[in-house]
Motif scaffolding. Sequence first.
Motif, PDB file in Angstrom:
ATOM      1  N   HIS A  14       0.834  -1.189   0.000  1.00  0.00           N
ATOM      2  CA  HIS A  14       0.000   0.000   0.000  1.00  0.00           C
ATOM      3  C   HIS A  14       0.868   1.238   0.000  1.00  0.00           C
ATOM      4  N   GLU A  15       0.312   2.298  -0.519  1.00  0.00           N
ATOM      5  CA  GLU A  15       1.034   3.579  -0.542  1.00  0.00           C
ATOM      6  C   GLU A  15       1.559   3.905   0.848  1.00  0.00           C
ATOM      7  N   GLY A  16       2.796   4.381   0.891  1.00  0.00           N
ATOM      8  CA  GLY A  16       3.405   4.738   2.158  1.00  0.00           C
ATOM      9  C   GLY A  16       4.277   3.645   2.746  1.00  0.00           C
ATOM     10  N   ASP A  17       4.097   2.409   2.265  1.00  0.00           N
ATOM     11  CA  ASP A  17       4.925   1.306   2.768  1.00  0.00           C
ATOM     12  C   ASP A  17       6.360   1.455   2.261  1.00  0.00           C
ATOM     13  N   THR A  18       7.264   0.787   2.958  1.00  0.00           N
ATOM     14  CA  THR A  18       8.664   0.680   2.512  1.00  0.00           C
ATOM     15  C   THR A  18       8.898  -0.732   1.993  1.00  0.00           C
ATOM     16  N   VAL A  19       9.578  -0.835   0.867  1.00  0.00           N
ATOM     17  CA  VAL A  19       9.853  -2.158   0.294  1.00  0.00           C
ATOM     18  C   VAL A  19      11.358  -2.342   0.106  1.00  0.00           C
ATOM     19  N   THR A  20      11.771  -3.587   0.190  1.00  0.00           N
ATOM     20  CA  THR A  20      13.168  -3.961  -0.066  1.00  0.00           C
ATOM     21  C   THR A  20      13.185  -5.058  -1.113  1.00  0.00           C
ATOM     22  N   LEU A  21      13.854  -4.799  -2.199  1.00  0.00           N
ATOM     23  CA  LEU A  21      13.981  -5.767  -3.288  1.00  0.00           C
ATOM     24  C   LEU A  21      15.403  -6.327  -3.272  1.00  0.00           C
ATOM     25  N   ASN A  22      15.488  -7.632  -3.507  1.00  0.00           N
ATOM     26  CA  ASN A  22      16.773  -8.313  -3.389  1.00  0.00           C
ATOM     27  C   ASN A  22      17.292  -8.800  -4.731  1.00  0.00           C
ATOM     28  N   CYS A  23      18.605  -8.781  -4.861  1.00  0.00           N
ATOM     29  CA  CYS A  23      19.256  -9.297  -6.054  1.00  0.00           C
ATOM     30  C   CYS A  23      20.529 -10.008  -5.627  1.00  0.00           C
ATOM     31  N   SER A  24      20.608 -11.306  -5.904  1.00  0.00           N
ATOM     32  CA  SER A  24      21.845 -12.039  -5.626  1.00  0.00           C
ATOM     33  C   SER A  24      22.425 -12.521  -6.948  1.00  0.00           C
TER      34      SER A  24
END
Lengths: 113, 113
Positions: A14-24
């Motif tokens: 939802h708007e306002g959330d923080t996300v972390t995307l991963n790349c290995s």
Amino acid sequence: EDKVVQSPLSLVVHEGDTVTLNCSYEVTNFRSLLWYKQEKKAPTFLFMLTSSGIEKKSGRLSSILDKKELFSILNITATQTGDSAIYLCAVERRTSGTYKYIFGTGTRLKVLA
Amino acid sequence: GAGVSQSPRYKVAKRGQDVALRCDPISGHVSLFWYQQALGQGPEFLTYFQNEAQLDKSGLPSDRFFAERPEGSVSTLKIQRTQQEDSAVYLCASTVGLQETQYFGPGTRLLVL
């Protein structure tokens, strides 16, 4: 065989959330790691990372690389609906005077209003 | 200045037909890359040019695929005797030189019936 793995494959927030995307990655002759945002067709450049531990920042987006553990993360704070896109991670490898970019499958981010 | 352009934007071909996809890189960009992006996947490297020299064509999936860049600017990707599995978006990207940001074109969406 060289490979770049992204996780999660998709994410709904939802708007306002923080996300972390991963790349290995497991890539021989690593030179740099890049993040792209792909909304319609053409990926657009976000960050290029070459050194471990140095955070790159652009507005609400930031990214960091760990060359020892072979991964990178892309953080997006205070997400907006306009952040909805596929986020691609690519690793540049250099061999014998040529170079190529190996892409992951991407993380599909959907930000709900 | 103008970005990377590709034409046509969409192409529908009957199986067995030959197609030619064009890429106009940013003026002065030395390096040019072709990628194939299947639905739900990241871009897969096809081939790389430095000026007119094709330095790496290891990603071309078969001898039906051929790319050229005769004058070191415009490039053409040709697919002979198209098959249904060739259906994908074909992306072109260019860079000023080594280890520089790639700029992507909008892609050509190829559908083989």
